[in-house]
Write a protein that holds these residues in place. Structure first.
Motif, PDB file in Angstrom:
ATOM      1  N   ASP A   1     -13.387 -11.601   3.171  1.00 49.27           N
ATOM      2  CA  ASP A   1     -12.885 -10.253   3.440  1.00 49.27           C
ATOM      3  C   ASP A   1     -11.555 -10.300   4.192  1.00 49.27           C
ATOM      4  N   LEU A   2     -11.461 -11.260   5.097  1.00 52.21           N
ATOM      5  CA  LEU A   2     -10.267 -11.399   5.913  1.00 52.21           C
ATOM      6  C   LEU A   2      -9.026 -11.586   5.032  1.00 52.21           C
ATOM      7  N   THR A   3      -9.101 -12.522   4.077  1.00 55.38           N
ATOM      8  CA  THR A   3      -7.928 -12.855   3.272  1.00 55.38           C
ATOM      9  C   THR A   3      -7.692 -11.842   2.163  1.00 55.38           C
ATOM     10  N   ASN A   4      -8.798 -11.356   1.570  1.00 56.90           N
ATOM     11  CA  ASN A   4      -8.648 -10.409   0.465  1.00 56.90           C
ATOM     12  C   ASN A   4      -8.149  -9.045   0.964  1.00 56.90           C
ATOM     13  N   PHE A   5      -8.523  -8.689   2.206  1.00 53.80           N
ATOM     14  CA  PHE A   5      -8.202  -7.346   2.710  1.00 53.80           C
ATOM     15  C   PHE A   5      -7.446  -7.331   4.041  1.00 53.80           C
ATOM     16  N   ARG A   6      -8.099  -7.832   5.094  1.00 53.35           N
ATOM     17  CA  ARG A   6      -7.550  -7.570   6.430  1.00 53.35           C
ATOM     18  C   ARG A   6      -6.174  -8.164   6.631  1.00 53.35           C
ATOM     19  N   MET A   7      -5.978  -9.395   6.182  1.00 51.82           N
ATOM     20  CA  MET A   7      -4.652 -10.005   6.349  1.00 51.82           C
ATOM     21  C   MET A   7      -3.618  -9.389   5.415  1.00 51.82           C
ATOM     22  N   LEU A   8      -4.076  -8.608   4.455  1.00 52.86           N
ATOM     23  CA  LEU A   8      -3.148  -7.882   3.584  1.00 52.86           C
ATOM     24  C   LEU A   8      -2.964  -6.454   4.101  1.00 52.86           C
TER      25      LEU A   8
ATOM     26  N   MET B   1       1.415 -18.752   2.067  1.00 52.28           N
ATOM     27  CA  MET B   1       2.249 -18.685   3.277  1.00 52.28           C
ATOM     28  C   MET B   1       1.696 -19.588   4.377  1.00 52.28           C
ATOM     29  N   GLN B   2       0.359 -19.640   4.469  1.00 53.42           N
ATOM     30  CA  GLN B   2      -0.235 -20.461   5.528  1.00 53.42           C
ATOM     31  C   GLN B   2      -0.087 -21.958   5.265  1.00 53.42           C
ATOM     32  N   SER B   3       0.141 -22.325   4.000  1.00 58.60           N
ATOM     33  CA  SER B   3       0.198 -23.765   3.704  1.00 58.60           C
ATOM     34  C   SER B   3       1.607 -24.254   3.358  1.00 58.60           C
ATOM     35  N   THR B   4       2.588 -23.346   3.256  1.00 55.80           N
ATOM     36  CA  THR B   4       3.940 -23.764   2.859  1.00 55.80           C
ATOM     37  C   THR B   4       4.966 -23.096   3.762  1.00 55.80           C
ATOM     38  N   ARG B   5       6.052 -23.755   3.984  1.00 57.18           N
ATOM     39  CA  ARG B   5       7.160 -23.161   4.752  1.00 57.18           C
ATOM     40  C   ARG B   5       8.137 -22.507   3.794  1.00 57.18           C
ATOM     41  N   PRO B   6       8.816 -21.451   4.212  1.00 58.79           N
ATOM     42  CA  PRO B   6       9.855 -20.868   3.359  1.00 58.79           C
ATOM     43  C   PRO B   6      10.983 -21.891   3.161  1.00 58.79           C
ATOM     44  N   PRO B   7      11.774 -21.809   2.133  1.00 56.18           N
ATOM     45  CA  PRO B   7      11.708 -20.776   1.096  1.00 56.18           C
ATOM     46  C   PRO B   7      10.487 -20.939   0.166  1.00 56.18           C
ATOM     47  N   ILE B   8       9.866 -19.808  -0.153  1.00 52.63           N
ATOM     48  CA  ILE B   8       8.676 -19.824  -1.008  1.00 52.63           C
ATOM     49  C   ILE B   8       8.972 -19.060  -2.295  1.00 52.63           C
ATOM     50  N   ARG B   9       8.631 -19.669  -3.405  1.00 48.76           N
ATOM     51  CA  ARG B   9       8.617 -18.933  -4.680  1.00 48.76           C
ATOM     52  C   ARG B   9       7.322 -19.329  -5.374  1.00 48.76           C
ATOM     53  N   ALA B  10       6.333 -18.470  -5.224  1.00 49.73           N
ATOM     54  CA  ALA B  10       4.994 -18.829  -5.697  1.00 49.73           C
ATOM     55  C   ALA B  10       4.529 -17.868  -6.780  1.00 49.73           C
ATOM     56  N   LEU B  11       3.826 -18.424  -7.747  1.00 49.10           N
ATOM     57  CA  LEU B  11       3.213 -17.604  -8.790  1.00 49.10           C
ATOM     58  C   LEU B  11       1.725 -17.918  -8.777  1.00 49.10           C
TER      59      LEU B  11
ATOM     60  N   GLN C   1       3.315 -12.062   9.178  1.00 54.49           N
ATOM     61  CA  GLN C   1       2.796 -12.632  10.425  1.00 54.49           C
ATOM     62  C   GLN C   1       1.449 -13.307  10.203  1.00 54.49           C
ATOM     63  N   TYR C   2       0.573 -12.657   9.461  1.00 56.40           N
ATOM     64  CA  TYR C   2      -0.715 -13.298   9.149  1.00 56.40           C
ATOM     65  C   TYR C   2      -0.505 -14.604   8.390  1.00 56.40           C
ATOM     66  N   GLY C   3       0.583 -14.654   7.616  1.00 51.36           N
ATOM     67  CA  GLY C   3       0.890 -15.884   6.883  1.00 51.36           C
ATOM     68  C   GLY C   3       1.571 -16.924   7.753  1.00 51.36           C
ATOM     69  N   GLY C   4       1.786 -16.602   9.039  1.00 46.63           N
ATOM     70  CA  GLY C   4       2.402 -17.574   9.946  1.00 46.63           C
ATOM     71  C   GLY C   4       3.917 -17.597   9.817  1.00 46.63           C
ATOM     72  N   ILE C   5       4.498 -16.522   9.328  1.00 45.54           N
ATOM     73  CA  ILE C   5       5.942 -16.490   9.090  1.00 45.54           C
ATOM     74  C   ILE C   5       6.580 -15.419   9.975  1.00 45.54           C
ATOM     75  N   ASP C   6       7.703 -15.765  10.589  1.00 47.43           N
ATOM     76  CA  ASP C   6       8.388 -14.853  11.520  1.00 47.43           C
ATOM     77  C   ASP C   6       9.147 -13.774  10.741  1.00 47.43           C
ATOM     78  N   PRO C   7       8.688 -12.501  10.831  1.00 44.54           N
ATOM     79  CA  PRO C   7       9.328 -11.430  10.045  1.00 44.54           C
ATOM     80  C   PRO C   7      10.721 -11.085  10.540  1.00 44.54           C
ATOM     81  N   GLU C   8      11.098 -11.531  11.755  1.00 47.90           N
ATOM     82  CA  GLU C   8      12.463 -11.301  12.224  1.00 47.90           C
ATOM     83  C   GLU C   8      13.437 -12.186  11.466  1.00 47.90           C
ATOM     84  N   ARG C   9      12.957 -13.355  11.065  1.00 46.79           N
ATOM     85  CA  ARG C   9      13.861 -14.290  10.407  1.00 46.79           C
ATOM     86  C   ARG C   9      13.751 -14.208   8.875  1.00 46.79           C
ATOM     87  N   TYR C  10      12.538 -14.006   8.382  1.00 48.38           N
ATOM     88  CA  TYR C  10      12.322 -14.054   6.928  1.00 48.38           C
ATOM     89  C   TYR C  10      11.892 -12.708   6.372  1.00 48.38           C
TER      90      TYR C  10
END
Ligand code: DAH
Length: 346
Positions: free
Chosen positions: A142-149, A185-195, A300-309
């Motif tokens: 539930d956390l990943t499917n909903f709350r973190m989104l 996001m939790q397993s990769t650092r930007p730049p990210i291009r994921a499908l 933020q839930y993905g561990g990424i700083d929204p000020e920078r990315y």
């Protein structure tokens, strides 16, 4: 027994042996015949026992005749053996012959399922823009499917996703591929291009346009300075690759909790070309996906700083795109495993 009698016996044995060798039916019979005639207790030995009763001066003469007879018998046996061997070989070749003119058994060739084929086609296009394919689990939490989104428990937005729960521990069948964004996001650092192509599940009353099992392709890009214009440019390129140069597109405002702003992406009606028809509800446009700029909370839930990315995301239903490509009007056809349907996609 005298010399004349013994000579006659030897010649008779020779003649009989030659006739028998010629008449033998198989190489096996011939071997037996050789033993009977020339073996230690064979008939030649028996005849030659008569030598003992001959006068001594006749014995060498008989010896010479016996040698001739033996040689004649051996050569008759050898001739017969060689002709039998070639006859047996010819028989075997005839019996075991392969008829190379017989038509081969046809190979039952499979074909891609139209959904897999369409998802592949979508993937190929985004791969050209550097997108990399990831997979998320079909049983999500539930956390990943909903709350973190950014869809809290008990939030009305949950009504958009009729959910099949697996247990009371908050496991569920993912209702969309969007939770894959969090995992990437939790397993990769930007730049990210994921499908993220994959199967999704919803608690639906099944009919021609609702399925409880369906496919989506999710896209996520996160980098410094990513904008809505980048999203629009990418999706335009996608629409042109998918539907042809000059395909017209538009953004409309939309709402998704995990993007801000959110948009619906439309292509000009693929059936009527924009003049308005039943397929586009007379609007001239068809919505093929939802998208938007990734909500800062989600980053933020993905561990990424929204000020920078910044990032954008999009999600499309594969069935809808396959329907349009192949003029399929009933979703249930995709899941029925009816070969009469599937074989049309060779
Ligand atoms: N997850 C959405 C759905 O199932 C589709 C979607 C919309 C995905 C907007 C996105 C997005 O990534 O930005 O309806």
């Amino acid at each position: 027994m005298d010399l004349a009698g013994l000579t006659e016996d030897l010649h008779a044995l020779r003649d009989e042996a030659i006739a028998a060798a010629r008449a033998a039916a198989s190489t096996g019979d011939l071997e037996q015949l050789e033993v009977d005639l020339l073996g230690k207790k064979g008939r030649l030995t028996v005849v030659l026992r008569g030598i003992g009763s001959l006068p001594a001066e006749d014995r060498p003469r008989v010896g010479a005749i016996a040698n001739e007879v033996q040689t004649a018998m051996r050569s008759a046996l050898a001739d017969a053996a060689s002709s039998l061997r070639s006859r047996e070989l010819a028989d075997r070749l005839a019996a075991e012959a392969v008829d190379v003119t017989t038509p081969g058994r046809s190979i039952r060739r499979g074909t891609y399922h139209p959904i897999v084929e369409t998802a592949d086609r979508i993937t190929r296009i985004f791969e050209q823009f550097g997108f990399v394919v990831y997979e998320g689990p079909e049983v999500e939490d539930d956390l990943t499917n909903f709350r973190m989104l950014n869809i809290p428990q008990d939030h009305p937005a949950r009504d958009l996703w009729d959910t099949l729960y697996v247990d009371v521990e908050n496991h569920l069948l993912r209702t969309h591929t969007s939770p894959g964004q969090i995992r990437v996001m939790q397993s990769t650092r930007p730049p990210i291009r994921a499908l993220l192509p994959g199967r999704c599940f919803r608690y639906e009353a099944v009919d021609a346009s609702h399925a409880s099992e369906f496919f989506q392709v999710e896209g996520l890009m996160v980098d410094e300075g990513t904008t809505l214009a980048d999203l629009k440019g990418l999706l335009d390129q996608f629409a042109q690759a998918m539907y042809g140069r000059g395909q017209r597109t538009r953004f409309r405002p939309g709402y998704y909790p995990f993007t801000e702003p959110s948009v619906a992406f439309d292509v000009e009606c693929l059936v009527c070309g924009g003049s308005g028809c039943p397929a586009c509800s007379r609007t001239g446009w068809m919505t093929i996906l939802g998208a938007g700029m990734v909500h800062p909370v989600v980053l933020q839930y993905g561990g990424i700083d929204p000020e920078r990315y910044q990032g954008f995301a999009f999600g499309m239903g594969v069935e809808r795109i396959a329907n349009l490509r192949h003029a399929v009007t009933d979703l249930r056809l995709y899941m029925e495993n009816d070969l009469r349907f599937l074989e049309q996609f060779r």
